[in-house]
Motif scaffolding. Sequence first.
Motif, PDB file in Angstrom:
ATOM      1  N   VAL A  96       0.801  -1.222   0.000  1.00 22.18           N
ATOM      2  CA  VAL A  96       0.000   0.000   0.000  1.00 22.18           C
ATOM      3  C   VAL A  96       0.832   1.271   0.000  1.00 22.18           C
ATOM      4  CG1 VAL A  96      -1.711   1.282   1.337  1.00 22.18           C
ATOM      5  CG2 VAL A  96      -1.811  -1.215   1.246  1.00 22.18           C
ATOM      6  N   GLN A  97       0.441   2.243  -0.814  1.00 28.17           N
ATOM      7  CA  GLN A  97       0.985   3.598  -0.647  1.00 28.17           C
ATOM      8  C   GLN A  97      -0.144   4.490  -0.136  1.00 28.17           C
ATOM      9  OE1 GLN A  97       3.904   5.101  -3.360  1.00 28.17           O
ATOM     10  NE2 GLN A  97       4.663   3.063  -3.859  1.00 28.17           N
ATOM     11  N   CYS A  98      -0.718   5.335  -0.981  1.00 29.14           N
ATOM     12  CA  CYS A  98      -1.801   6.175  -0.431  1.00 29.14           C
ATOM     13  C   CYS A  98      -2.985   5.317  -0.007  1.00 29.14           C
ATOM     14  CB  CYS A  98      -2.233   7.253  -1.428  1.00 29.14           C
ATOM     15  SG  CYS A  98      -3.471   6.721  -2.638  1.00 29.14           S
ATOM     16  N   GLY A  99      -3.140   4.176  -0.656  1.00 26.22           N
ATOM     17  CA  GLY A  99      -4.157   3.222  -0.247  1.00 26.22           C
ATOM     18  C   GLY A  99      -5.507   3.387  -0.897  1.00 26.22           C
ATOM     19  N   TYR A 100      -5.705   4.472  -1.591  1.00 32.65           N
ATOM     20  CA  TYR A 100      -7.064   4.780  -2.065  1.00 32.65           C
ATOM     21  C   TYR A 100      -7.576   3.753  -3.071  1.00 32.65           C
ATOM     22  CZ  TYR A 100     -11.123   7.536  -3.342  1.00 32.65           C
ATOM     23  OH  TYR A 100     -12.411   7.959  -3.552  1.00 32.65           O
ATOM     24  N   CYS A 101      -6.685   3.232  -3.912  1.00 32.57           N
ATOM     25  CA  CYS A 101      -7.139   2.252  -4.909  1.00 32.57           C
ATOM     26  C   CYS A 101      -7.238   0.858  -4.340  1.00 32.57           C
ATOM     27  CB  CYS A 101      -6.164   2.215  -6.082  1.00 32.57           C
ATOM     28  SG  CYS A 101      -4.605   1.385  -5.659  1.00 32.57           S
ATOM     29  N   GLN A 102      -6.698   0.664  -3.121  1.00 30.64           N
ATOM     30  CA  GLN A 102      -6.433  -0.712  -2.677  1.00 30.64           C
ATOM     31  C   GLN A 102      -7.687  -1.513  -2.331  1.00 30.64           C
ATOM     32  OE1 GLN A 102      -3.635  -2.014  -3.271  1.00 30.64           O
ATOM     33  NE2 GLN A 102      -2.229  -0.259  -3.458  1.00 30.64           N
ATOM     34  N   SER A 103      -8.761  -0.864  -1.949  1.00 30.25           N
ATOM     35  CA  SER A 103      -9.996  -1.632  -1.741  1.00 30.25           C
ATOM     36  C   SER A 103     -10.350  -2.356  -3.030  1.00 30.25           C
ATOM     37  CB  SER A 103     -11.155  -0.702  -1.375  1.00 30.25           C
ATOM     38  OG  SER A 103     -10.942  -0.098  -0.130  1.00 30.25           O
ATOM     39  N   ILE A 132      -6.687   0.729 -11.699  1.00 32.87           N
ATOM     40  CA  ILE A 132      -5.586   1.693 -11.789  1.00 32.87           C
ATOM     41  C   ILE A 132      -5.045   1.978 -10.395  1.00 32.87           C
ATOM     42  CG2 ILE A 132      -5.043   4.129 -12.283  1.00 32.87           C
ATOM     43  CD1 ILE A 132      -7.010   3.982 -14.615  1.00 32.87           C
ATOM     44  N   CYS A 133      -3.721   2.130 -10.309  1.00 36.20           N
ATOM     45  CA  CYS A 133      -3.096   2.630  -9.093  1.00 36.20           C
ATOM     46  C   CYS A 133      -2.200   3.788  -9.488  1.00 36.20           C
ATOM     47  CB  CYS A 133      -2.277   1.538  -8.408  1.00 36.20           C
ATOM     48  SG  CYS A 133      -1.355   2.180  -6.990  1.00 36.20           S
ATOM     49  N   ARG A 134      -2.577   4.990  -9.114  1.00 34.00           N
ATOM     50  CA  ARG A 134      -1.759   6.153  -9.495  1.00 34.00           C
ATOM     51  C   ARG A 134      -0.456   6.205  -8.699  1.00 34.00           C
ATOM     52  NH1 ARG A 134      -1.370   8.728 -13.775  1.00 34.00           N
ATOM     53  NH2 ARG A 134      -1.665  10.912 -13.172  1.00 34.00           N
ATOM     54  N   CYS A 135      -0.426   5.542  -7.533  1.00 31.35           N
ATOM     55  CA  CYS A 135       0.818   5.516  -6.765  1.00 31.35           C
ATOM     56  C   CYS A 135       1.796   4.488  -7.321  1.00 31.35           C
ATOM     57  CB  CYS A 135       0.538   5.194  -5.301  1.00 31.35           C
ATOM     58  SG  CYS A 135      -0.426   6.468  -4.472  1.00 31.35           S
ATOM     59  N   GLY A 136       1.321   3.643  -8.235  1.00 33.96           N
ATOM     60  CA  GLY A 136       2.241   2.727  -8.900  1.00 33.96           C
ATOM     61  C   GLY A 136       2.661   1.528  -8.086  1.00 33.96           C
ATOM     62  N   THR A 137       1.724   0.874  -7.431  1.00 33.99           N
ATOM     63  CA  THR A 137       2.071  -0.273  -6.591  1.00 33.99           C
ATOM     64  C   THR A 137       1.979  -1.605  -7.339  1.00 33.99           C
ATOM     65  OG1 THR A 137      -0.207  -0.516  -5.794  1.00 33.99           O
ATOM     66  CG2 THR A 137       1.233   0.936  -4.526  1.00 33.99           C
ATOM     67  N   TYR A 138       1.932  -1.555  -8.658  1.00 30.49           N
ATOM     68  CA  TYR A 138       1.652  -2.766  -9.444  1.00 30.49           C
ATOM     69  C   TYR A 138       2.626  -3.920  -9.186  1.00 30.49           C
ATOM     70  CZ  TYR A 138      -1.277   0.420 -12.228  1.00 30.49           C
ATOM     71  OH  TYR A 138      -2.213   1.329 -12.650  1.00 30.49           O
TER      72      TYR A 138
ATOM     73  N   THR B 359      -5.116  12.423  -9.199  1.00 33.20           N
ATOM     74  CA  THR B 359      -4.975  11.643  -7.971  1.00 33.20           C
ATOM     75  C   THR B 359      -6.114  10.633  -7.931  1.00 33.20           C
ATOM     76  OG1 THR B 359      -6.338  13.220  -6.768  1.00 33.20           O
ATOM     77  CG2 THR B 359      -3.955  13.555  -6.689  1.00 33.20           C
ATOM     78  N   MET B 360      -5.846   9.488  -7.341  1.00 28.53           N
ATOM     79  CA  MET B 360      -6.868   8.429  -7.364  1.00 28.53           C
ATOM     80  C   MET B 360      -8.148   8.884  -6.656  1.00 28.53           C
ATOM     81  SD  MET B 360      -6.478   5.556  -8.866  1.00 28.53           S
ATOM     82  CE  MET B 360      -8.077   5.063  -9.441  1.00 28.53           C
ATOM     83  N   GLU B 361      -7.990   9.619  -5.587  1.00 30.71           N
ATOM     84  CA  GLU B 361      -9.158  10.164  -4.891  1.00 30.71           C
ATOM     85  C   GLU B 361      -9.497  11.516  -5.526  1.00 30.71           C
ATOM     86  OE1 GLU B 361     -10.471  11.893  -0.471  1.00 30.71           O
ATOM     87  OE2 GLU B 361      -8.361  11.639  -0.943  1.00 30.71           O
TER      88      GLU B 361
HETATM   89  S1  FES Z   1      -2.006   3.135  -3.492  1.00 25.09           S
HETATM   90 FE1  FES Z   1      -2.463   5.177  -4.110  1.00 25.09          FE
HETATM   91  S2  FES Z   1      -3.616   4.871  -5.905  1.00 25.09           S
HETATM   92 FE2  FES Z   1      -2.958   2.901  -5.388  1.00 25.09          FE
END
Ligand code: FES
Lengths: 157, 735
Positions: A96-103, A132-138, B359-361
């Motif tokens: 996880v980075q920002c976590g927003y996409c992770q759900s 999509i993950c904008r933080c790039g955790t792929y 941003t994702m959010e």
């Molecule tokens: S962890 Fe931030 S968008 Fe995926």
Amino acid sequence: MSFTLKINGTSHEVDVDDDTPLLWVLRDVLGMTGTKFGCGAALCGACTVHIDGAPTRSCITTIDTVGDSAITTIEAVGASPAGRHIQQAWLDLEVVQCGYCQSGQIMSAAALISDNKTPSDDDIDNAMSGNICRCGTYARIREAIKHAATAYAGEAK
Amino acid sequence: MLNNAMLNTYAPAQPASDTPAPGLSRRSFLTASLAAGGGLLLAVSLPRFVGEALAADGPFAPDAFIRIATDGTVTLVMPQVEMGQGIYTALPMLIAEELEIDLAGVRLEHAPPDGKLYTNPAIGFQVTGGSTSIRGFYEPLRKAGASARTMLVAAAAQMWGVDPASCDAAKGVVLHPASGRRATYGSLAEKAAAIPVPKEVALKPVDKFTLIGTPAKRLDVAGKVDGTATYGIDVKLPGLKVATVAACPVFGGKLKSVDDTEARAVKGVRQIVKIDDAVAVVADHMGAAKKGLAALKIEWDEGPNATLSTEEIVKQMAALATSGPAVDDKKVGDVAAAEAAAARTVKATYQMPFLAHATMEPLNCTVHVRPDSCEVWVGSQVLGRAQATAAEVTGLPAEKVTVHNHLLGGGFGRRLEVDSVTQAVKIAKQVDGPVKVVWTREEDIQHDIYRPYYYDQFAAGLDAQGKVTSFRHRVVGSSIVARWLPQAFANGLDFDAVDGAAGPYAFPNLHVDYVRHILPEGFVTGWWRGVGITHNAFIVEGFVDELAVESKADPVAFRRGLLANDARARGVLDLAAEKAGWGTTLPARTGRGIAVLFGFGTYMAQVADVEIGKDGAVKVRRIVCSVDCGVVVNPDTVKAQVQGGIVYGLSAALYGQITLKDGRVEQSNFDNYQALRIEEMPEIEVHIVDSREAPGGMGEPSTAGVAPAVVNAIFAATGQRLRQLPIDPDRLKGA
Ligand code: FES
Ligand code: FES
């Protein structure tokens, strides 16, 4: 219109227009904010839930199409072995980075390994391409799916 | 009010070193007092830049607090926000290392933009951005930890009537080995508050670190895998309404009229709110708000920008590149004389597009305006600014505005702006009770504050041996600094636009200058991950690669020749080249390219391997990244930041561009403003140089380094030199 939804094993009654996307019913009407909004157009996967086990974009799933199917969200995916293994792998590998996409990522990944305990890279690409993950955790997502699948397969034996 | 954190955040990168950079004041950085509710409270202040608005010898203004409670819990209260960069883990490591406690024993609290809670009103202008968090806190937090430990030991020694030097501290306990006595930090905290803050404390040498440099587990993630973490968009309040908004699609336009008959008939819609340049639909839930918004019949007054297009903007910039006026940044030697004597001059024009952050959010902000107060719930990198804009819109004094910060679903520079907060407060003023204003993705992309378009020109002189004798770089672009940090916009020079404009290289004759392009009112540019370095690394590294080709030199050897005086830069260059197998043969239609950069105190090189399809499609196979970011606080976080930064930079290199037509942004969602997806993910190798230098930033450099490495690899594969982003596969068809 009134609808009765089966979410995470509990029945919920909601009164909304029949074309209301499930996403907003979950988030704003029922206060289950673990499911995220990212695009509203089935392009990013942030809103992924399971409907009868199948990963589904809740942002384009109108409430009148759900019927009495069983909806599972991120809040309860840990109750299934696949979901639990995915969550654990996510923590163990620090995905996880920002976590927003992770759900959404976790919902897609849990659906994948519940059907396929030995996912290939192509299987992972196919199952996860819509998220999509904008933080790039792929890279870590891929690794964590493999870890979780291995742990799950080991347990199932 | 602007203060140090600002300049600290976006000042041109200073070479990393262990002593304060020149221009930093050395006034006291630490005070101690009894904490409200008992225990020891330390207030920590960061070094300030001298000569900047807030006088360096002004009143003590803390940037963070450390509270040691009587139960032994240690809480770090700080303004830095977690955007996914792992800062919630890295900063506590700095304290725990010197305080001698377990990392798990440190808790974190957001500092609200109201310092009175901690007796001092001046938390001022809180910012997270520009990779400064570790850089700014590295020494102060370790010193604070060491000071607190020293005071706790002194308190214990006093109590026992022994020499402090005969005591030890470990794992949150002070021990007196000779007598076997022990006292926990919690039991000593109040006594320690009465001990004077030591003037000097010795810090552990790097090789004695036990925590810094270890891959500590992130402290903030558990709630992010089960849906319980609360981002701004997840705020829940009694009676909360949800609104979504349409701002005039043409920048600078106004709302003329709106027919809301049909929208009002939508079930769940409560109210239509008009502000001067936008209309919002307030509803019970976002589904109803969106449906209501779609049902509005809106007439806009499109204003003077109704015909604005990207072509027009680029034409203006091209003209400015010739006409100026240009402001000098760097001048070394005599460029004109060197050019006159050169065997050859090489010229090129490079361009980079406007970019959205996506941003994702999506942007959102929740506001409750009452007659005598205002509350704001938002995920922001600039809490002080959020508070100030809410105060301005409501006419309330700042202390009547409370800002509740939340996790950020990505920042990337977008949440360094408060335009959406201003708008939400304007809407909330007309709503009875709290309202959450949520932008659709379309609104988020079409009303971003964009990374500037850059139009840069180069000329380089080469002697008969292919050695670079002169280097000229003119940057043309809008100024972020002039708008966002006006007091740092000195003599018309935007320090960010020219940051890294000569790369890490030492050219014997050098001229860098800047021409400011003024965008039409309402079309605004701002910070984007990697900021100035992302722009200049692409442009400089592309051009330097061209020079290597012109000189018939190997791109790595050529760069090494220009880095004779910079061992750290050569170090990362050679490391990346070696690990990538530079010089080994590659399959057909595959190429390998390199880029090296210095930014935010960090040196980095990236080698990209790309494969070009017959249709021109670019597949990035592998990125080998070497990094020298000084002392590594958390290597796992460094790796994650490199991986993530590369994905962000690669998305932009392959797809990212915002274009205007008829004054409107043509892109709207992830179908036409694409982000890299998992199947496009290259293999990424990260090699970290073992270094004792002060830590550099890691949030930005990898975003900057990937595009030039890829474009240089494309040249190696196809002979096509791409001087403009995003990469255009049409130019590579059959190449
Ligand atoms: S962890 Fe931030 S968008 Fe995926
Ligand atoms: S919000 Fe549903 S796919 Fe993006």
